[in-house]
Design a protein around this motif. Sequence first.
Motif, mmCIF file in Angstrom:
data_model
loop_
_atom_site.group_PDB
_atom_site.id
_atom_site.type_symbol
_atom_site.label_atom_id
_atom_site.label_comp_id
_atom_site.label_asym_id
_atom_site.label_seq_id
_atom_site.Cartn_x
_atom_site.Cartn_y
_atom_site.Cartn_z
ATOM 1 N N ARG B 250 0.794 -1.146 0.512
ATOM 2 C CA ARG B 250 0.189 0.095 0.116
ATOM 3 C C ARG B 250 1.220 1.646 -0.360
ATOM 4 O O ARG B 250 0.361 2.303 -0.507
ATOM 5 C CB ARG B 250 -0.841 0.040 1.369
ATOM 6 N N HIS B 251 2.104 1.615 0.558
ATOM 7 C CA HIS B 251 2.896 2.431 0.586
ATOM 8 C C HIS B 251 3.746 2.439 -0.057
ATOM 9 O O HIS B 251 3.633 4.058 -1.444
ATOM 10 C CB HIS B 251 2.914 2.891 2.304
ATOM 11 N N ALA B 252 4.823 1.311 -0.388
ATOM 12 C CA ALA B 252 6.385 2.034 -0.910
ATOM 13 C C ALA B 252 5.480 1.631 -2.186
ATOM 14 O O ALA B 252 5.826 2.332 -3.076
ATOM 15 C CB ALA B 252 6.931 0.930 -1.085
ATOM 16 N N LEU B 253 4.741 0.932 -3.201
ATOM 17 C CA LEU B 253 4.554 0.038 -4.423
ATOM 18 C C LEU B 253 3.507 1.435 -4.900
ATOM 19 O O LEU B 253 4.372 1.900 -6.345
ATOM 20 C CB LEU B 253 3.588 -1.114 -4.651
ATOM 21 N N ARG B 254 2.899 2.111 -4.173
ATOM 22 C CA ARG B 254 1.820 2.781 -4.731
ATOM 23 C C ARG B 254 3.321 4.139 -5.687
ATOM 24 O O ARG B 254 3.064 4.450 -6.590
ATOM 25 C CB ARG B 254 1.044 3.614 -3.977
ATOM 26 N N ASN B 255 3.805 4.535 -4.741
ATOM 27 C CA ASN B 255 4.622 4.878 -5.355
ATOM 28 C C ASN B 255 6.022 4.245 -6.456
ATOM 29 O O ASN B 255 6.196 5.321 -7.456
ATOM 30 C CB ASN B 255 5.639 6.084 -4.020
ATOM 31 N N ALA B 256 5.768 3.242 -6.013
ATOM 32 C CA ALA B 256 7.116 3.001 -6.962
ATOM 33 C C ALA B 256 6.393 2.883 -8.260
ATOM 34 O O ALA B 256 7.548 2.472 -9.139
ATOM 35 C CB ALA B 256 7.080 1.668 -6.493
ATOM 36 N N LEU B 257 5.575 2.726 -8.679
ATOM 37 C CA LEU B 257 5.235 2.312 -9.741
ATOM 38 C C LEU B 257 4.903 3.790 -10.570
ATOM 39 O O LEU B 257 4.967 3.531 -12.148
ATOM 40 C CB LEU B 257 3.435 2.043 -9.348
ATOM 41 N N LEU B 258 5.268 4.394 -10.452
ATOM 42 C CA LEU B 258 4.817 5.432 -11.132
ATOM 43 C C LEU B 258 6.317 5.800 -12.567
ATOM 44 O O LEU B 258 5.298 5.488 -13.729
ATOM 45 C CB LEU B 258 5.328 7.855 -10.354
ATOM 46 N N PRO B 259 7.411 4.985 -12.374
ATOM 47 C CA PRO B 259 8.138 4.827 -13.339
ATOM 48 C C PRO B 259 7.927 3.540 -14.483
ATOM 49 O O PRO B 259 8.488 3.911 -14.869
ATOM 50 C CB PRO B 259 10.473 4.897 -12.282
ATOM 51 N N VAL B 260 6.933 3.138 -13.919
ATOM 52 C CA VAL B 260 7.114 1.249 -14.621
ATOM 53 C C VAL B 260 6.292 2.199 -15.560
ATOM 54 O O VAL B 260 6.095 1.528 -16.252
ATOM 55 C CB VAL B 260 6.448 0.607 -13.247
ATOM 56 N N ILE B 261 5.440 3.192 -15.159
ATOM 57 C CA ILE B 261 3.996 3.890 -16.223
ATOM 58 C C ILE B 261 4.571 4.247 -17.446
ATOM 59 O O ILE B 261 4.812 3.987 -18.433
ATOM 60 C CB ILE B 261 2.831 4.832 -15.739
ATOM 61 N N THR B 262 5.851 5.286 -17.397
ATOM 62 C CA THR B 262 6.908 5.553 -18.240
ATOM 63 C C THR B 262 7.367 4.741 -18.957
ATOM 64 O O THR B 262 7.630 5.152 -20.146
ATOM 65 C CB THR B 262 8.115 6.013 -17.589
ATOM 66 N N THR B 263 7.619 3.654 -18.859
ATOM 67 C CA THR B 263 8.041 3.149 -19.747
ATOM 68 C C THR B 263 7.221 2.195 -20.102
ATOM 69 O O THR B 263 7.663 0.900 -21.045
ATOM 70 C CB THR B 263 8.603 1.438 -18.505
ATOM 71 N N CYS B 264 6.284 1.809 -19.661
ATOM 72 C CA CYS B 264 4.938 0.963 -20.734
ATOM 73 C C CYS B 264 4.614 0.887 -21.985
ATOM 74 O O CYS B 264 4.582 0.043 -23.129
ATOM 75 C CB CYS B 264 3.608 1.174 -20.131
ATOM 76 N N GLY B 265 5.391 2.801 -22.571
ATOM 77 C CA GLY B 265 5.480 3.000 -23.875
ATOM 78 C C GLY B 265 6.076 2.118 -24.872
ATOM 79 O O GLY B 265 6.078 1.723 -25.692
ATOM 80 N N ILE B 266 7.114 2.182 -23.954
ATOM 81 C CA ILE B 266 8.683 1.226 -25.112
ATOM 82 C C ILE B 266 8.144 -0.182 -25.014
ATOM 83 O O ILE B 266 8.195 -0.641 -25.868
ATOM 84 C CB ILE B 266 10.563 1.889 -24.179
ATOM 85 N N VAL B 267 7.794 -0.988 -23.805
ATOM 86 C CA VAL B 267 7.562 -2.180 -23.988
ATOM 87 C C VAL B 267 6.377 -2.497 -24.238
ATOM 88 O O VAL B 267 6.422 -3.704 -24.865
ATOM 89 C CB VAL B 267 6.727 -2.276 -21.923
ATOM 90 N N TYR B 268 5.277 -1.302 -25.291
ATOM 91 C CA TYR B 268 4.268 -1.806 -25.379
ATOM 92 C C TYR B 268 4.705 -1.972 -27.103
ATOM 93 O O TYR B 268 4.560 -2.302 -28.112
ATOM 94 C CB TYR B 268 2.644 -1.012 -25.273
ATOM 95 N N ALA B 269 5.840 -0.667 -27.068
ATOM 96 C CA ALA B 269 6.146 -1.258 -29.204
ATOM 97 C C ALA B 269 7.049 -2.164 -29.267
ATOM 98 O O ALA B 269 7.081 -3.062 -29.611
ATOM 99 C CB ALA B 269 7.055 0.745 -29.117
ATOM 100 N N ARG B 270 7.940 -2.673 -28.162
ATOM 101 C CA ARG B 270 8.620 -4.162 -28.167
ATOM 102 C C ARG B 270 7.199 -5.285 -28.237
ATOM 103 O O ARG B 270 7.823 -6.360 -28.251
ATOM 104 C CB ARG B 270 9.334 -3.814 -26.657
ATOM 105 N N THR B 271 6.560 -4.827 -27.258
ATOM 106 C CA THR B 271 5.406 -5.837 -26.849
ATOM 107 C C THR B 271 4.820 -6.220 -28.929
ATOM 108 O O THR B 271 4.944 -7.066 -29.552
ATOM 109 C CB THR B 271 4.426 -5.802 -26.878
ATOM 110 N N LEU B 272 4.383 -5.387 -29.157
ATOM 111 C CA LEU B 272 4.590 -4.832 -30.630
ATOM 112 C C LEU B 272 5.117 -5.753 -32.158
ATOM 113 O O LEU B 272 4.864 -6.501 -32.326
ATOM 114 C CB LEU B 272 3.320 -3.371 -31.548
ATOM 115 N N GLU B 273 6.622 -4.859 -31.864
ATOM 116 C CA GLU B 273 7.528 -6.041 -32.467
ATOM 117 C C GLU B 273 7.395 -7.231 -31.703
ATOM 118 O O GLU B 273 8.371 -8.152 -32.837
ATOM 119 C CB GLU B 273 9.295 -5.220 -32.596
ATOM 120 N N GLY B 274 7.282 -7.276 -31.102
ATOM 121 C CA GLY B 274 7.591 -9.200 -30.419
ATOM 122 C C GLY B 274 6.241 -10.124 -31.282
ATOM 123 O O GLY B 274 6.007 -10.969 -32.147
ATOM 124 N N ALA B 275 5.021 -9.597 -31.343
ATOM 125 C CA ALA B 275 3.818 -9.547 -32.054
ATOM 126 C C ALA B 275 4.382 -10.152 -33.916
ATOM 127 O O ALA B 275 3.293 -11.180 -33.556
ATOM 128 C CB ALA B 275 2.772 -9.247 -31.427
#
Lengths: 282, 335
Positions: B250-275
């Motif tokens: 509840r406390h740490a993970l919530r804040n730790a997820l912010l940088p994860v959101i920003t990497t989602c774009g690049i991860v999705y691009a690589r997911t499309l490439e992989g697909a």
Amino acid sequence: MNKSSYVLDAWRHMRRNPTTVVGLVIIACFVVMAALGPSVSPHDPLRTNAIGKLQAPSSLHPFGTDQLGRDILSRVLYGARISLWVALLAPTVAGLIGITLGLTAGYLGGKVDNVIMRITDMFMAFPQLILAMAISAALGPNLQNAIVAVALTEWTFFARLSRSRAIEVREEEFIEAARAMGAGRLRILFCHVLPVSVSVLIVQLTLAMGTSIRTAASLGFLGLGAQPPSPEWGVMITAGRNYLPGQWWVSTFPGIAIFFVILGFNLLGDGIRDVLDPRLRK
Amino acid sequence: MIQYAIRRLLWMVAVLFGVMTIIFFISRVIPADPVAALLGPQAPPEVIERLKAKWDLDKPLWNQYGIFLWRAVQGDLGVAISTNRPVTSDLAQFFPPTFELATSAFLVSLLVGILLGVISATRRGKLADHVSRVVALVGISMPVFWVGLLLLLLFYYVLHWLPGGGQLPFYMAAPTRVTGLMTVDSLLAGQPDIFVEAVRHLVLPTVVVSFYGIAVISRITRSSMLDALGEDYVRTARGKGLRENRVVLRHALRNALLPVITTCGIVYARTLEGAVIAETIFSWPGLGRYATNAFLAVDFPAVVGATGFIALMFAGTNLVVDLSYALVNPRIRYT
């Protein structure tokens, strides 16, 4: 701190990090393979042998033979040379384009910056592989064009990186000093801004080498890069697809080679980043 | 927030315009003569002329560009040469399977990546941390096409646990097409046996494509979790006697997820490439295989349509990523 002690210091840090050393060893092996491959490979990588098709690994053919009876070990060794070319050429071209545009955009700012960065955004709007596929297909699929295609998809990373570095140092005093001494824009860009950006760019370059090999091999795998009978690793893997599961060795060995080389560049890139960025040192 | 969203949306339109321009130039300008490339050297001249007129290739370049843009805006992407159908109806047919594959792979990347990252961070330096680091390195370094073949070899050829390709076994008829997503359509049609098969067929390609995303997301989560766990508010939470699970989730993970959101774009691009690659390996009837075949056959209308559409998917995801980031991080909205 003088230069040699900086290098020594970096080396000491690198040595202390076991994964970096592993990366370095892998890349060294890869370079040696590419350099000596042709002189140590047991067979001609292109010579077909109708009687010796799809032979399992043996002492005569340690990696077996493929569907045309060609020795897979020899082909993997020759393929290393192709991959080394890709790893050297594509990031270099991408770096030249990207760094020049990025430094110019960041240092000059204003309209120039706007135009260059908007173009960068357009290129970044494609997933990298898709753009590489399009360029390679349009130019005509072969190894050279695959390298061009990879370079044209990678320059954006260099452009963004060097632009942000140029903006960071633009207002620094040593740039001011150079300007006051009458240095021209080009001189400031390449003799003052570039050198302080070198460390981040080297990390990017190392990582780009791994990515280039992967993208070029993916193009080869899809039929949009190097073409048979080239011993390019991606091409070899795609040929082996039709011989699964019985003749697993046809695509397995080139796959292992690609995996280790990319792993090597990734380990090395991370290691160099840790070494060159003093903030990350403990 | 709305202002920010509108600004981002307009920007996306501008980028797509640029994307179409790049594709147009790649497809019409770089090849010396697309018609000759398609028909081969022995084609009679009148056939070449007729085809050129049909595709407006006899007009000046700027004129062609204008026609192309005008039609694209109206949703007319021409007729694909290989399927002899409008590109838009091809896209409508091939997009849902890719969407199904990419989305399931993306979700798996997020779930498994975050889970691995949290485990790594909370057991820093222990066995679990090392294992997840190795998994991440391998995931980043293994090319999709090779992972695909290895898993196919193991789970299809050797163990016979999972099917080797396609969306359904050949003896099963596809359910009535509503969404085009096999899993959803089979449920809508009330055919659980087809649903089970559709999921079984989805497993291998999904795992293959999600490898890279799992690697990236677990690394980012680990490092930002470590940062968050060192913060004062986490100490406070522990200090007031909360259970460790609650502190972490509840406390740490919530804040730790912010940088994860920003990497989602690049991860999705690589997911499309992989697909794109996984579709070729697993005979998945999606956009990636369609695009690859179009590239190999120099089928320009299909190339332009498929590439543009993939760029649109990517741009759309980036928009969603940016908006959700702005939603959770108010500082972004005002800069």
